[in-house]
Each structure stands twice: as C-alpha cells, then as structure tokens.
Design a protein around this motif. Structure first.
Motif, short mmCIF file in Angstrom:
data_model
loop_
_atom_site.label_atom_id
_atom_site.label_comp_id
_atom_site.label_asym_id
_atom_site.label_seq_id
_atom_site.Cartn_x
_atom_site.Cartn_y
_atom_site.Cartn_z
N ARG A 170 47.53 44.39 54.33
CA ARG A 170 48.37 44.54 53.14
C ARG A 170 48.07 43.39 52.18
O ARG A 170 48.12 42.23 52.57
N ILE A 171 47.76 43.73 50.94
CA ILE A 171 47.60 42.74 49.87
C ILE A 171 48.78 42.93 48.93
O ILE A 171 48.99 44.03 48.41
N SER A 172 49.56 41.87 48.75
CA SER A 172 50.76 41.92 47.92
C SER A 172 50.59 40.99 46.73
O SER A 172 50.21 39.83 46.89
N ILE A 173 50.90 41.51 45.55
CA ILE A 173 50.81 40.73 44.32
C ILE A 173 52.19 40.74 43.67
O ILE A 173 52.77 41.80 43.46
N GLU A 174 52.71 39.55 43.38
CA GLU A 174 54.01 39.41 42.72
C GLU A 174 53.78 38.96 41.28
O GLU A 174 52.82 38.26 40.99
N GLY A 175 54.71 39.34 40.41
CA GLY A 175 54.60 38.94 39.01
C GLY A 175 53.44 39.61 38.31
O GLY A 175 52.73 38.96 37.53
N ILE A 223 44.06 43.98 39.77
CA ILE A 223 45.47 43.64 39.59
C ILE A 223 45.52 42.15 39.25
O ILE A 223 44.87 41.34 39.90
N CYS A 224 46.31 41.81 38.26
CA CYS A 224 46.49 40.42 37.85
C CYS A 224 47.96 40.07 37.97
O CYS A 224 48.82 40.78 37.46
N GLY A 225 48.27 38.98 38.69
CA GLY A 225 49.66 38.58 38.86
C GLY A 225 49.79 37.10 39.09
O GLY A 225 48.81 36.35 39.08
N LYS A 226 51.04 36.68 39.31
CA LYS A 226 51.32 35.25 39.48
C LYS A 226 51.00 34.76 40.89
O LYS A 226 50.55 33.64 41.06
N THR A 227 51.27 35.57 41.90
CA THR A 227 50.97 35.17 43.28
C THR A 227 50.33 36.33 44.03
O THR A 227 50.53 37.49 43.69
N CYS A 228 49.60 35.97 45.06
CA CYS A 228 48.91 36.98 45.86
C CYS A 228 48.91 36.54 47.32
O CYS A 228 48.71 35.35 47.61
N ALA A 229 49.14 37.47 48.22
CA ALA A 229 49.10 37.18 49.65
C ALA A 229 48.49 38.37 50.38
O ALA A 229 48.56 39.50 49.90
#
Length: 129
Positions: A56-61, A114-120
C-alpha cells in the motif's frame, strides 16, 4: 518508503491493483486530499522463492494527480517502476515513467503520478499460491 523501494526494486514489473483518491470537501476545511495505491510486487530479497506481496502506498495532502489509462484490463503492469521525488516540499510519486524525472515538468510527463505533502508505503500481505 525508501526500504520498500529498495526491497522491491522500485516496484519494477509490479502490477497496479487499485487506486483511490479523495478530495477535501468545500464545507470541511479540515479535510485533506488522500490517495492510496495497492500494488502486487515481487520481493527482490527473496527472488529465488518467487515471493509476491501486496503493498500500500498512501499519500496525504494530495495537491495534484494524473491518471490517464485507456487500458481496459483490471490490472496494469508498472514496467518502469516508481520514482519518488521531493520538490519544493512536496512528494511526487511517479509511476512507470521510462526516464528519470528531476523536475516538476518532467514528473508531469508520466501518465500516472500523485503529488502530496507526505508519502508512506507498507506491506499489507504476502500473496499465497
């Protein structure tokens, strides 16, 4: 994220299984855009055993994303893997771009980013035969 990219060879030849994005609502100013990608990837540390995992790749913001796909199949092979860049405080996750991106303009050449503030990234399960 770095350990997952190392262990799974930047997810080259992985299969994209699902993609979800949610945008903040006009009325809820506290909400943020989120994206989640589920991939099936082969473990490079255990190549001989042919072990595959769901990641799972999660991107916030989320600030920006692009998904252009004319392929009507339920999975898409990420032949050229994933690149992760940090530019101007934002994390760009770029899927299947066959050249190395170093700028925002180059990242935007990808058909899926995808472009965001954080990624995990995390392993969510091992696939069994």
């Amino acid at each position: 994220m770095e350990e997952i990219m190392r262990r799974f060879c930047n997810c080259c030849d992985s299969a994209w299984e699902s993609f979800a994005v949610s945008n903040p609502t006009y009325y809820d100013k506290s909400s943020v855009g989120k994206a989640e990608v589920i991939l099936r990837a082969r473990d490079a540390d255990n190549w001989e055993q042919n072990r595959w995992y769901h990641i799972r790749i999660s991107i916030e913001g989320v600030e920006e994303f692009r998904l252009t796909d004319s392929n009507k199949y339920y999975t898409k092979v990420i032949v050229d893997g994933i690149q992760v860049l940090t530019i101007d405080g934002l994390t760009w996750v770029i899927f299947d771009l066959n050249e190395e991106a170093t700028t925002v303009e180059e990242a935007r050449r990808s058909q899926f980013y995808i472009c965001g503030k954080t990624c995990a990234a995390e392993i969510i399960s091992e696939m069994t035969a």
